[in-house]
Design a protein around this motif. Structure first.
Motif, PDB file in Angstrom:
ATOM      1  N   CYS A 161      -0.847  56.698   6.448  1.00 45.14           N
ATOM      2  CA  CYS A 161      -1.061  57.369   5.165  1.00 45.14           C
ATOM      3  C   CYS A 161      -0.211  58.626   4.986  1.00 45.14           C
ATOM      4  O   CYS A 161      -0.399  59.361   4.005  1.00 45.14           O
ATOM      5  N   ALA A 162       0.715  58.892   5.907  1.00 44.35           N
ATOM      6  CA  ALA A 162       1.684  59.993   5.778  1.00 44.35           C
ATOM      7  C   ALA A 162       1.014  61.355   5.636  1.00 44.35           C
ATOM      8  O   ALA A 162       1.637  62.288   5.151  1.00 44.35           O
ATOM      9  N   HIS A 163      -0.241  61.484   6.079  1.00 44.73           N
ATOM     10  CA  HIS A 163      -1.006  62.727   5.865  1.00 44.73           C
ATOM     11  C   HIS A 163      -0.966  63.115   4.390  1.00 44.73           C
ATOM     12  O   HIS A 163      -0.972  64.310   4.054  1.00 44.73           O
ATOM     13  N   GLY A 164      -0.936  62.121   3.526  1.00 41.66           N
ATOM     14  CA  GLY A 164      -0.776  62.363   2.100  1.00 41.66           C
ATOM     15  C   GLY A 164      -1.964  61.904   1.291  1.00 41.66           C
ATOM     16  O   GLY A 164      -3.090  61.758   1.788  1.00 41.66           O
ATOM     17  N   ALA A 165      -1.701  61.616   0.031  1.00 42.50           N
ATOM     18  CA  ALA A 165      -2.765  61.389  -0.940  1.00 42.50           C
ATOM     19  C   ALA A 165      -3.544  60.105  -0.749  1.00 42.50           C
ATOM     20  O   ALA A 165      -4.629  59.947  -1.324  1.00 42.50           O
ATOM     21  N   SER A 209       3.053  66.872  -7.041  1.00 41.65           N
ATOM     22  CA  SER A 209       3.513  66.207  -5.822  1.00 41.65           C
ATOM     23  C   SER A 209       5.025  66.258  -5.726  1.00 41.65           C
ATOM     24  O   SER A 209       5.720  66.297  -6.738  1.00 41.65           O
ATOM     25  N   ALA A 210       5.523  66.240  -4.506  1.00 42.27           N
ATOM     26  CA  ALA A 210       6.955  66.060  -4.259  1.00 42.27           C
ATOM     27  C   ALA A 210       7.174  64.779  -3.472  1.00 42.27           C
ATOM     28  O   ALA A 210       8.130  64.658  -2.703  1.00 42.27           O
ATOM     29  N   SER A 211       6.245  63.823  -3.624  1.00 44.42           N
ATOM     30  CA  SER A 211       6.437  62.470  -3.116  1.00 44.42           C
ATOM     31  C   SER A 211       6.708  62.455  -1.610  1.00 44.42           C
ATOM     32  O   SER A 211       5.889  62.882  -0.818  1.00 44.42           O
ATOM     33  N   HIS A 212       7.894  61.966  -1.213  1.00 43.95           N
ATOM     34  CA  HIS A 212       8.230  61.796   0.198  1.00 43.95           C
ATOM     35  C   HIS A 212       8.894  63.037   0.791  1.00 43.95           C
ATOM     36  O   HIS A 212       9.276  63.027   1.961  1.00 43.95           O
ATOM     37  N   ASN A 213       9.030  64.111   0.022  1.00 44.61           N
ATOM     38  CA  ASN A 213       9.697  65.328   0.502  1.00 44.61           C
ATOM     39  C   ASN A 213       8.819  66.109   1.481  1.00 44.61           C
ATOM     40  O   ASN A 213       7.615  65.915   1.544  1.00 44.61           O
ATOM     41  N   PRO A 214       9.411  67.056   2.229  1.00 43.84           N
ATOM     42  CA  PRO A 214       8.632  67.897   3.155  1.00 43.84           C
ATOM     43  C   PRO A 214       7.619  68.755   2.409  1.00 43.84           C
ATOM     44  O   PRO A 214       7.700  68.952   1.194  1.00 43.84           O
ATOM     45  N   PHE A 215       6.678  69.343   3.164  1.00 37.77           N
ATOM     46  CA  PHE A 215       5.546  70.042   2.546  1.00 37.77           C
ATOM     47  C   PHE A 215       5.971  71.233   1.710  1.00 37.77           C
ATOM     48  O   PHE A 215       5.293  71.606   0.752  1.00 37.77           O
ATOM     49  N   SER A 260      -9.693  67.953 -16.596  1.00 36.46           N
ATOM     50  CA  SER A 260     -10.508  67.271 -15.593  1.00 36.46           C
ATOM     51  C   SER A 260      -9.714  67.219 -14.295  1.00 36.46           C
ATOM     52  O   SER A 260      -8.590  66.713 -14.278  1.00 36.46           O
ATOM     53  N   LEU A 261     -10.290  67.767 -13.228  1.00 37.09           N
ATOM     54  CA  LEU A 261      -9.616  67.833 -11.932  1.00 37.09           C
ATOM     55  C   LEU A 261     -10.002  66.631 -11.083  1.00 37.09           C
ATOM     56  O   LEU A 261     -11.191  66.310 -10.941  1.00 37.09           O
ATOM     57  N   LEU A 262      -8.990  65.979 -10.503  1.00 33.86           N
ATOM     58  CA  LEU A 262      -9.214  64.788  -9.681  1.00 33.86           C
ATOM     59  C   LEU A 262      -9.152  65.093  -8.196  1.00 33.86           C
ATOM     60  O   LEU A 262      -9.581  64.272  -7.387  1.00 33.86           O
ATOM     61  N   GLY A 263      -8.579  66.230  -7.805  1.00 40.38           N
ATOM     62  CA  GLY A 263      -8.381  66.521  -6.398  1.00 40.38           C
ATOM     63  C   GLY A 263      -7.250  65.683  -5.837  1.00 40.38           C
ATOM     64  O   GLY A 263      -6.423  65.135  -6.572  1.00 40.38           O
ATOM     65  N   PRO A 264      -7.173  65.554  -4.494  1.00 40.90           N
ATOM     66  CA  PRO A 264      -6.118  64.738  -3.892  1.00 40.90           C
ATOM     67  C   PRO A 264      -6.245  63.279  -4.345  1.00 40.90           C
ATOM     68  O   PRO A 264      -7.301  62.664  -4.176  1.00 40.90           O
ATOM     69  N   MET A 265      -5.168  62.755  -4.893  1.00 44.84           N
ATOM     70  CA  MET A 265      -5.216  61.412  -5.470  1.00 44.84           C
ATOM     71  C   MET A 265      -3.807  60.841  -5.519  1.00 44.84           C
ATOM     72  O   MET A 265      -2.877  61.540  -5.926  1.00 44.84           O
ATOM     73  N   PRO A 266      -3.616  59.582  -5.120  1.00 49.70           N
ATOM     74  CA  PRO A 266      -2.285  58.980  -5.236  1.00 49.70           C
ATOM     75  C   PRO A 266      -1.773  59.028  -6.670  1.00 49.70           C
ATOM     76  O   PRO A 266      -2.555  58.908  -7.624  1.00 49.70           O
ATOM     77  N   THR A 267      -0.481  59.175  -6.818  1.00 50.58           N
ATOM     78  CA  THR A 267       0.127  59.207  -8.149  1.00 50.58           C
ATOM     79  C   THR A 267      -0.301  58.022  -9.005  1.00 50.58           C
ATOM     80  O   THR A 267      -0.687  58.207 -10.170  1.00 50.58           O
ATOM     81  N   PRO A 268      -0.234  56.776  -8.502  1.00 46.40           N
ATOM     82  CA  PRO A 268      -0.662  55.655  -9.352  1.00 46.40           C
ATOM     83  C   PRO A 268      -2.144  55.705  -9.701  1.00 46.40           C
ATOM     84  O   PRO A 268      -2.557  55.190 -10.744  1.00 46.40           O
ATOM     85  N   GLY A 269      -2.946  56.329  -8.852  1.00 46.89           N
ATOM     86  CA  GLY A 269      -4.355  56.497  -9.179  1.00 46.89           C
ATOM     87  C   GLY A 269      -4.548  57.414 -10.370  1.00 46.89           C
ATOM     88  O   GLY A 269      -5.432  57.199 -11.203  1.00 46.89           O
ATOM     89  N   ASP A 314       4.030  56.694   1.256  1.00 50.62           N
ATOM     90  CA  ASP A 314       4.642  58.018   1.242  1.00 50.62           C
ATOM     91  C   ASP A 314       3.591  59.040   0.834  1.00 50.62           C
ATOM     92  O   ASP A 314       2.414  58.699   0.651  1.00 50.62           O
ATOM     93  N   GLY A 315       4.013  60.291   0.684  1.00 55.67           N
ATOM     94  CA  GLY A 315       3.059  61.373   0.479  1.00 55.67           C
ATOM     95  C   GLY A 315       2.185  61.246  -0.743  1.00 55.67           C
ATOM     96  O   GLY A 315       1.031  61.677  -0.727  1.00 55.67           O
ATOM     97  N   ASP A 316       2.710  60.642  -1.821  1.00 51.22           N
ATOM     98  CA  ASP A 316       1.884  60.519  -3.031  1.00 51.22           C
ATOM     99  C   ASP A 316       1.452  59.087  -3.307  1.00 51.22           C
ATOM    100  O   ASP A 316       0.826  58.818  -4.328  1.00 51.22           O
ATOM    101  N   GLY A 317       1.776  58.164  -2.414  1.00 46.93           N
ATOM    102  CA  GLY A 317       1.205  56.819  -2.493  1.00 46.93           C
ATOM    103  C   GLY A 317       1.829  55.886  -3.501  1.00 46.93           C
ATOM    104  O   GLY A 317       1.272  54.822  -3.769  1.00 46.93           O
TER     105      GLY A 317
END
Length: 449
Positions: free
Chosen positions: A181-185, A100-106, A74-83, A241-244
């Motif tokens: 939102c760090a242009h992230g999830a 995800s690589a969390s707070h790391n560069p793209f 099941s695909l969730l798409g962009p979603m914060p890690t805790p989500g 951070d990038g993954d929330g």
């Protein structure tokens, strides 16, 4: 194969460099599916990701590998890690996978696994997956291939969960907030959460293009949020951070509120209400002032190794419900199974609204000591443990610890996500910890030159 693939923060690496490749992700999906099916029958796995461009490639590779092993996806798409942790529990899936690589560069990317309970996979499962990776990939019969579907209402479900962590009828009406939102999830989640709770919300860092995640915004670059809060006259700024899974705050005067501050706010509030249920887990990086504040309130405080995995382990061992890191990774175990930036921010906002006080007054009882962190980047192929174990550096650390005595601390540690040695020195206000940290960092650098 070594356990580095299941490190503190999951797989970390740069796209195109081993072991983080599409081929590896395909094989990892297959190996994971083989183990889950063996353990649970026909398994189901959720996959979510942050907004970096390589997530599309890795998502497809994992999906193909899992399907080849006979696992439904099941695909969730962009979603914060805790989500993803929450939805793995909600949908009763057998595992959740975060790309995800969390707070790391793209250009970095990685992977993290959640169990069916929204916690880390058991060590035995990880070991079985590692063993499967050594075997040749084979595909199940066509009739047994895994099916893939997308969960279209994933974001809405997680938004409602975040809102549910506040007391009934608590409104944020009248509170002006700036979200980064760090242009992230969190870009499509956090603004809706706070707006639906009644806050006056403005947003920065919410235009992801696959290449700008964490770039000059988010928890690693709070200057943008500080400027926005002051310019707009907001009462609070919240950066993810990038993954929330991390959060940092900025008060109305532009002062940064880090993870130690957030732990203090939540711990003292729950302690005053009689529902802290034990103590607080910090890390080796937690400020000395936080430990002293907990001691003065008779709140048990324990330091874990740096990394959310170790914090959660100590919380579980003690039966405690609150822990976190100064970086802003806060685990509110009474409502969530892992670190959650949005949920942690809501806990603080609820205290502000209930007490009718700004953060500066709520933090009056916490006196943090100066703490300086210097990062020393390692050349390619250099192992941090080898450098830190060198005799000259060990002697330098011992000499500095002797100089500080009971007035401060020294800590050298390897980063879990980047090729860095982190040099930390903290001490009472009369000590020049900046100079002491820089001197020690230069000695580390001298070993690398």
């Amino acid at each position: 194969m070594t356990r580095r693939y299941f490190g503190t923060d999951g797989i970390r690496g740069t796209v195109g460099q081993a072991p983080i490749t599409a081929d590896f992700m395909l094989k990892l999906g297959w190996a994971t599916g083989r183990v889950l099916n063996r353990e649970r029958g026909r398994a189901r796995v959720l996959i979510g990701k942050d907004t970096r461009i390589s997530g599309y490639m890795f998502e497809s590779a994992l999906e193909a590998g899992l399907s080849a092993a006979g696992v439904d996806v099941s695909l969730l798409g962009p979603m914060p890690t805790p989500g993803i942790a929450y939805l793995t529990r909600t949908f009763r899936a057998d595992a959740g996978i975060v790309i995800s690589a969390s707070h790391n560069p793209f250009a970095d990317n990685g992977i993290k696994f959640f169990s069916s309970e929204g916690t880390k996979l058991a060590d035995g499962i990880e070991e079985q997956i590692e063993a499967e990776l050594e075997k040749p990939l084979t595909t199940v019969a066509a009739s047994q291939l895994g099916k893939v579907a997308r969960i279209d209402d994933a974001a809405g479900r997680y938004i409602e969960f975040c809102k549910s962590t506040l007391a009934d009828r608590l409104s944020l009406h009248g509170l002006k907030i700036v979200l980064d939102c760090a242009h992230g999830a969190t870009y499509h989640i956090a603004p809706n959460v706070f707006r639906e709770l009644g806050a006056d919300v403005s947003v920065i860092g919410a235009s992801p293009d696959g290449l700008n995640i964490n770039h000059e915004v988010g928890t690693t670059h709070p200057a943008a949020l500080r400027a926005a809060v002051i310019q707009q006259g907001a009462q609070l700024g919240i950066a993810f951070d990038g993954d929330g899974d991390r959060v940092l705050l900025v008060d109305a005067e532009g002062r940064e509120i880090d993870g130690d501050d957030i732990l203090y706010l939540i711990a003292t509030d729950r302690h005053a209400q009689g529902n802290l249920n034990g103590g607080v887990v910090g890390t080796l990086m937690s400020n000395f002032g936080l430990a002293m504040a907990m001691e003065q309130l008779d709140i048990p405080f324990e330091r874990a190794k740096v990394g959310d995995r170790y914090v959660v382990e100590r919380m579980a061992a003690n039966g405690w419900y609150l822990g976190g890191e100064s970086s802003g990774h806060i685990v509110c175990g009474h409502v969530q199974s892992t670190g959650d930036g949005i949920v942690s921010a809501l806990q603080v906002v609820a205290i502000m609204m209930r007490e009718g006080k700004p953060l500066s007054k709520l933090l009056a009882g916490l006196e943090k000591v100066p703490q300086v962190l210097v990062n020393v980047r390692l050349p390619t192929g250099t192992h941090a443990k080898t450098v830190m174990a060198s005799e000259p550096l060990q002697q330098a650390v011992i000499a500095l610890e002797t100089e500080l005595g009971e007035q401060g601390r020294v800590l050298l540690r390897a980063s879990g996500t980047e090729p860095l040695i982190r040099v930390m020195v903290e001490g009472r206000a009369h000590l020049d910890v900046e100079a002491l940290a820089q001197t020690l960092a230069r000695k580390v650098q001298a070993l690398l030159d």
